[in-house]
Design a protein around this motif. Structure first.
Motif, PDB file in Angstrom:
ATOM      1  N   LEU A 129      15.539  33.605 -16.130  1.00 41.46           N
ATOM      2  CA  LEU A 129      16.909  33.555 -16.638  1.00 41.46           C
ATOM      3  C   LEU A 129      16.947  33.871 -18.132  1.00 41.46           C
ATOM      4  CD1 LEU A 129      19.790  32.891 -15.594  1.00 41.46           C
ATOM      5  CD2 LEU A 129      19.444  30.570 -16.455  1.00 41.46           C
ATOM      6  N   SER A 130      15.980  33.306 -18.888  1.00 36.77           N
ATOM      7  CA  SER A 130      15.941  33.557 -20.329  1.00 36.77           C
ATOM      8  C   SER A 130      15.673  35.027 -20.623  1.00 36.77           C
ATOM      9  CB  SER A 130      14.873  32.679 -20.989  1.00 36.77           C
ATOM     10  OG  SER A 130      15.165  31.314 -20.802  1.00 36.77           O
ATOM     11  N   ALA A 131      14.722  35.629 -19.876  1.00 38.36           N
ATOM     12  CA  ALA A 131      14.405  37.041 -20.101  1.00 38.36           C
ATOM     13  C   ALA A 131      15.598  37.932 -19.770  1.00 38.36           C
ATOM     14  CB  ALA A 131      13.188  37.431 -19.262  1.00 38.36           C
ATOM     15  N   LEU A 132      16.259  37.625 -18.670  1.00 33.92           N
ATOM     16  CA  LEU A 132      17.415  38.425 -18.267  1.00 33.92           C
ATOM     17  C   LEU A 132      18.569  38.243 -19.250  1.00 33.92           C
ATOM     18  CD1 LEU A 132      18.329  40.337 -16.018  1.00 33.92           C
ATOM     19  CD2 LEU A 132      19.177  38.349 -14.755  1.00 33.92           C
ATOM     20  N   ARG A 133      18.733  37.021 -19.737  1.00 35.09           N
ATOM     21  CA  ARG A 133      19.814  36.741 -20.684  1.00 35.09           C
ATOM     22  C   ARG A 133      19.635  37.525 -21.980  1.00 35.09           C
ATOM     23  NH1 ARG A 133      25.092  34.820 -20.684  1.00 35.09           N
ATOM     24  NH2 ARG A 133      25.560  33.905 -22.696  1.00 35.09           N
ATOM     25  N   SER A 134      18.379  37.681 -22.411  1.00 35.14           N
ATOM     26  CA  SER A 134      18.134  38.395 -23.661  1.00 35.14           C
ATOM     27  C   SER A 134      18.438  39.885 -23.533  1.00 35.14           C
ATOM     28  CB  SER A 134      16.678  38.203 -24.099  1.00 35.14           C
ATOM     29  OG  SER A 134      15.796  38.823 -23.175  1.00 35.14           O
ATOM     30  N   ARG A 135      18.404  40.410 -22.309  1.00 34.60           N
ATOM     31  CA  ARG A 135      18.646  41.836 -22.093  1.00 34.60           C
ATOM     32  C   ARG A 135      20.050  42.114 -21.560  1.00 34.60           C
ATOM     33  NH1 ARG A 135      13.995  44.827 -20.425  1.00 34.60           N
ATOM     34  NH2 ARG A 135      15.475  46.290 -19.488  1.00 34.60           N
ATOM     35  N   GLU A 136      20.448  41.349 -20.569  1.00 35.24           N
ATOM     36  CA  GLU A 136      21.742  41.569 -19.922  1.00 35.24           C
ATOM     37  C   GLU A 136      22.431  40.210 -19.733  1.00 35.24           C
ATOM     38  OE1 GLU A 136      21.552  44.023 -16.440  1.00 35.24           O
ATOM     39  OE2 GLU A 136      19.701  44.974 -17.115  1.00 35.24           O
ATOM     40  N   PRO A 137      23.146  39.736 -20.734  1.00 35.38           N
ATOM     41  CA  PRO A 137      23.748  38.398 -20.665  1.00 35.38           C
ATOM     42  C   PRO A 137      24.625  38.196 -19.434  1.00 35.38           C
ATOM     43  CG  PRO A 137      23.874  39.250 -22.892  1.00 35.38           C
ATOM     44  CD  PRO A 137      23.382  40.374 -22.037  1.00 35.38           C
TER      45      PRO A 137
ATOM     46  N   ALA B 254      24.474  39.705 -16.492  1.00 39.19           N
ATOM     47  CA  ALA B 254      23.667  39.642 -15.267  1.00 39.19           C
ATOM     48  C   ALA B 254      23.006  38.278 -15.124  1.00 39.19           C
ATOM     49  CB  ALA B 254      22.617  40.743 -15.286  1.00 39.19           C
ATOM     50  N   ALA B 255      22.553  37.704 -16.227  1.00 38.19           N
ATOM     51  CA  ALA B 255      21.935  36.371 -16.167  1.00 38.19           C
ATOM     52  C   ALA B 255      22.958  35.327 -15.744  1.00 38.19           C
ATOM     53  CB  ALA B 255      21.347  36.023 -17.530  1.00 38.19           C
ATOM     54  N   ARG B 256      24.157  35.409 -16.299  1.00 40.61           N
ATOM     55  CA  ARG B 256      25.191  34.451 -15.938  1.00 40.61           C
ATOM     56  C   ARG B 256      25.584  34.599 -14.470  1.00 40.61           C
ATOM     57  NH1 ARG B 256      28.784  36.341 -19.041  1.00 40.61           N
ATOM     58  NH2 ARG B 256      29.838  37.512 -17.401  1.00 40.61           N
ATOM     59  N   ASP B 257      25.694  35.819 -13.995  1.00 38.91           N
ATOM     60  CA  ASP B 257      26.046  36.039 -12.593  1.00 38.91           C
ATOM     61  C   ASP B 257      24.948  35.530 -11.663  1.00 38.91           C
ATOM     62  OD1 ASP B 257      28.357  37.193 -13.493  1.00 38.91           O
ATOM     63  OD2 ASP B 257      27.656  39.267 -13.267  1.00 38.91           O
ATOM     64  N   LEU B 258      23.692  35.701 -12.069  1.00 37.49           N
ATOM     65  CA  LEU B 258      22.585  35.192 -11.254  1.00 37.49           C
ATOM     66  C   LEU B 258      22.642  33.672 -11.169  1.00 37.49           C
ATOM     67  CD1 LEU B 258      19.937  35.972  -9.752  1.00 37.49           C
ATOM     68  CD2 LEU B 258      18.742  35.568 -11.919  1.00 37.49           C
ATOM     69  N   LEU B 259      22.907  33.028 -12.276  1.00 38.53           N
ATOM     70  CA  LEU B 259      23.016  31.564 -12.277  1.00 38.53           C
ATOM     71  C   LEU B 259      24.164  31.103 -11.393  1.00 38.53           C
ATOM     72  CD1 LEU B 259      22.270  28.776 -13.326  1.00 38.53           C
ATOM     73  CD2 LEU B 259      23.579  29.272 -15.406  1.00 38.53           C
ATOM     74  N   ALA B 260      25.259  31.828 -11.403  1.00 33.92           N
ATOM     75  CA  ALA B 260      26.427  31.429 -10.612  1.00 33.92           C
ATOM     76  C   ALA B 260      26.144  31.445  -9.117  1.00 33.92           C
ATOM     77  CB  ALA B 260      27.611  32.355 -10.932  1.00 33.92           C
ATOM     78  N   THR B 261      25.191  32.263  -8.672  1.00 33.31           N
ATOM     79  CA  THR B 261      24.938  32.366  -7.226  1.00 33.31           C
ATOM     80  C   THR B 261      24.370  31.073  -6.640  1.00 33.31           C
ATOM     81  OG1 THR B 261      22.704  33.273  -7.588  1.00 33.31           O
ATOM     82  CG2 THR B 261      24.538  34.843  -7.393  1.00 33.31           C
ATOM     83  N   THR B 262      23.682  30.262  -7.448  1.00 30.65           N
ATOM     84  CA  THR B 262      23.076  29.031  -6.920  1.00 30.65           C
ATOM     85  C   THR B 262      23.556  27.789  -7.657  1.00 30.65           C
ATOM     86  OG1 THR B 262      21.174  29.264  -8.427  1.00 30.65           O
ATOM     87  CG2 THR B 262      20.990  30.277  -6.233  1.00 30.65           C
ATOM     88  N   TRP B 263      24.528  27.935  -8.544  1.00 32.59           N
ATOM     89  CA  TRP B 263      24.942  26.838  -9.411  1.00 32.59           C
ATOM     90  C   TRP B 263      25.310  25.585  -8.617  1.00 32.59           C
ATOM     91  CZ3 TRP B 263      24.769  25.552 -14.375  1.00 32.59           C
ATOM     92  CH2 TRP B 263      25.617  24.543 -14.845  1.00 32.59           C
ATOM     93  N   ALA B 264      26.062  25.740  -7.561  1.00 33.71           N
ATOM     94  CA  ALA B 264      26.573  24.576  -6.824  1.00 33.71           C
ATOM     95  C   ALA B 264      25.465  23.787  -6.132  1.00 33.71           C
ATOM     96  CB  ALA B 264      27.606  25.028  -5.793  1.00 33.71           C
ATOM     97  N   THR B 265      24.323  24.402  -5.880  1.00 35.05           N
ATOM     98  CA  THR B 265      23.251  23.714  -5.144  1.00 35.05           C
ATOM     99  C   THR B 265      22.112  23.251  -6.041  1.00 35.05           C
ATOM    100  OG1 THR B 265      22.144  25.828  -4.698  1.00 35.05           O
ATOM    101  CG2 THR B 265      23.750  25.047  -3.074  1.00 35.05           C
ATOM    102  N   GLU B 266      22.193  23.506  -7.341  1.00 32.27           N
ATOM    103  CA  GLU B 266      21.124  23.106  -8.250  1.00 32.27           C
ATOM    104  C   GLU B 266      21.195  21.609  -8.557  1.00 32.27           C
ATOM    105  OE1 GLU B 266      18.826  25.104  -9.000  1.00 32.27           O
ATOM    106  OE2 GLU B 266      19.654  27.133  -8.872  1.00 32.27           O
TER     107      GLU B 266
END
Length: 559
Positions: free
Chosen positions: A207-215, A217-229
């Protein structure tokens, strides 16, 4: 007399444990099996232990041979210059001992120079000699402050070694993803698989690596599993959004304000308040603005406290006063936006709520709210009813959170102000944080002015936020203040912390200016006993250390 060996027939599973127990209790209280009490019992115990040791080793079943480890990865960086490699070995093997009477002597503390050596080596992109890697990892194991720079310098081979030696496992924990290779950010399939199936450390690293390149995309990736974390995982993932934080993150953070975890809600609110254009910042501006206003009916007279009504007779000018009406309750809307309702012990609820509202409100609020005044003018206004400390402290926290240099300058005030408190900063810790919002040159200039006006007694914490090496004005101010303390016969050990900082942070070019301070000074009548000798010793160590640092830098610059 011939000793009889301890019996070795038919040993039980607990024979070894019994021998250990006998050794712990002593043969005068318990003897080995088949041995009579007396002077021969200790020797019989050792004989029995020797026999049992051979039996235990002979009874081991051969294990399957482990596979050879993979070869160590290549390090493509250029090798250290020979002189720098020798210096590194010296720094890693130094074990300073205490001088007599607790004094440090005149020899440099090489262990304190290792962080600076590593910083220069990393900046110049060198690779370490393989033979020093174990000592480097041992040094980093004992000093957590050294780990980031040491592991960066050690490179990929440090992770290879850490997988072979449990003592160095910290290197795997300190490396994003535990040292595992992350997928290329263009490989969406592998990213999704690692996000869904990876270990927590691997997911954080991804997530950190993706956030540094494509903020986004990182946020969208986190949103896919946010409710179950899990709540603690959501908190860590949310914290990764600090990098590249922008207006596009607001909808996700607004959603997180309704999270079932209080810590997650608080972090989301903090991030939103760092976005001056967010809806939360606007809500906080309305709430804080309702608590703080100009009271034109109450003015402060020059040279006296505030008075009610019109200017008193003969007064040339009156100054408007800031009036504060703290919240009377913490409603659900405030709590949803991150205001913590329960005040800490010893803190009034209303002042606690006020501080949180002001801290989260955009600082641009106050110019509009307080008559178009600039930050310096606002901070200079008197505040009624003893609310100034609370209000200014909240503005300090807001300036740090929003990285607002103009407000930081206003709250710091002039470094030569009486008590160096500035019009708003109420503690050294707050001043240090405010200085962190200024550029390095301005920060150094302010601290130099502070030292020139107030000496070194309170400067240690402020010096810690200044860029290394210290800029010339700051270095001169520190040396001059130390010289003044020396000439005054001040208690020398109270300056040992600043002297240690100077050894690490002064520009090595300052060494020539210190030669005149190496002699033992004449001690005034009221000087601390032995102060002159201590000062001469401390300045000798400082000069030697500065010249050593210059040599280290030159060695690392060699071809």
């Amino acid at each position: 007399m011939t000793r009889s060996p301890a019996p070795v027939d038919a040993p039980g599973a607990d024979v070894w444990e019994g021998l250990v127990t006998t050794a712990l209790l002593g043969t005068d209280r318990r003897t080995p099996p088949g041995t009579a009490p007396g002077p021969d019992a200790p020797a019989a115990l050792l004989d029995a232990a020797a026999v049992e040791t051979v039996r235990r080793r002979a009874g081991l079943r051969p294990a399957r041979a482990a596979g050879r480890p993979q070869p160590a990865p290549e390090d493509p960086r250029p090798a250290l210059p020979p002189a720098a490699a020798r210096r590194l070995a010296m720094l890693l093997t130094d074990r300073p001992g205490p001088s007599g009477g607790g004094r440090r002597g005149t020899a440099p503390d090489l262990t304190e120079l290792l962080p600076q050596w590593l910083a220069v080596a990393n900046a110049r992109g060198f690779a370490p000699p393989p033979q020093v890697l174990p000592a480097l990892l041992d040094a980093a194991r004992g000093r957590t402050d050294l780990r980031p720079a040491a592991l960066e310098f050690a490179g990929p081979r440090a992770l290879w070694l850490a997988r072979l030696n449990p003592d160095w496992r910290f290197a795997l924990r300190a490396t994003p993803g535990g040292g595992a290779a992350l997928p290329q950010l263009e490989d969406e399939e592998r990213i999704q698989r690692l996000w869904q199936e990876g270990l927590f450390a691997e997911r954080v690293a991804l997530l950190s690596a993706l956030r540094s390149r494509e903020p986004a995309a990182a946020r969208d990736l986190l949103a896919t599993t946010w409710a179950t974390e899990r709540a603690e995982d959501r908190l860590m993932f949310l914290d990764s959004l600090r990098a590249g934080l922008g207006p596009d993150d607001e909808p996700f953070l607004e959603q997180a304000l309704a999270d079932r975890s209080r810590n997650v809600r608080a972090t989301a609110a903090e991030l939103l308040s760092a976005l001056p254009g967010s809806a939360l910042a606007a809500r906080m501006a309305v709430r804080a603005g309702a608590c703080v206003a100009i009271d034109h009916m109450r003015t402060a007279q020059p040279g006296g406290p505030g008075v009610e009504g019109e200017e008193s007779a003969g007064a040339a000018k009156s100054t408007p006063t800031i009036a504060v009406e703290a919240p009377h309750e913490c409603d659900p809307g405030m709590e949803r936006d991150g205001v913590v309702a329960k005040a800490p012990a010893g803190r009034g609820e209303r002042s606690w709520w006020l501080g949180q509202l002001v801290e989260a409100a955009p600082l641009s609020t106050w110019s509009r709210r307080l008559g178009g005044r600039m930050p310096r003018e606002i901070v200079a206004l008197p505040v009624a009813d003893e609310w100034q400390g609370e209000l200014h402290a909240a503005w300090c926290r807001a300036a740090v959170r929003q990285q607002d240099a103009e407000w930081s300058r206003a709250l710091l005030g002039e470094p030569s102000a009486p008590d160096a408190g500035g019009p708003g900063a109420v503690s050294l810790a707050e001043r240090a944080k405010l200085l962190g919002t200024l550029d390095a040159a301005e920060r150094a200039e302010w601290v130099a002015g502070f030292i020139a006006a107030h000496g070194l007694s309170e400067a240690f914490q402020l010096l810690g936020v200044c860029a290394v090496p210290w800029a010339a004005p700051l270095g001169r101010a520190v040396v001059d203040a130390l010289n003044i303390a020396r000439d005054a016969g001040s208690y020398p050990w109270s300056f040992s912390g600043v002297m240690g900082l100077a050894e690490r942070c002064l520009d090595p070019s300052e060494a020539s200016r210190l030669d005149a301070l190496l002699a033992v000074p004449d001690e005034p009548e009221n000087a601390s006993p032995g102060a002159g000798g201590y000062w001469a010793e401390a300045f000798q160590r400082l000069v030697t250390t500065l010249r050593l640092r210059a040599a280290m830098t030159e060695e690392l610059g060699a071809a």
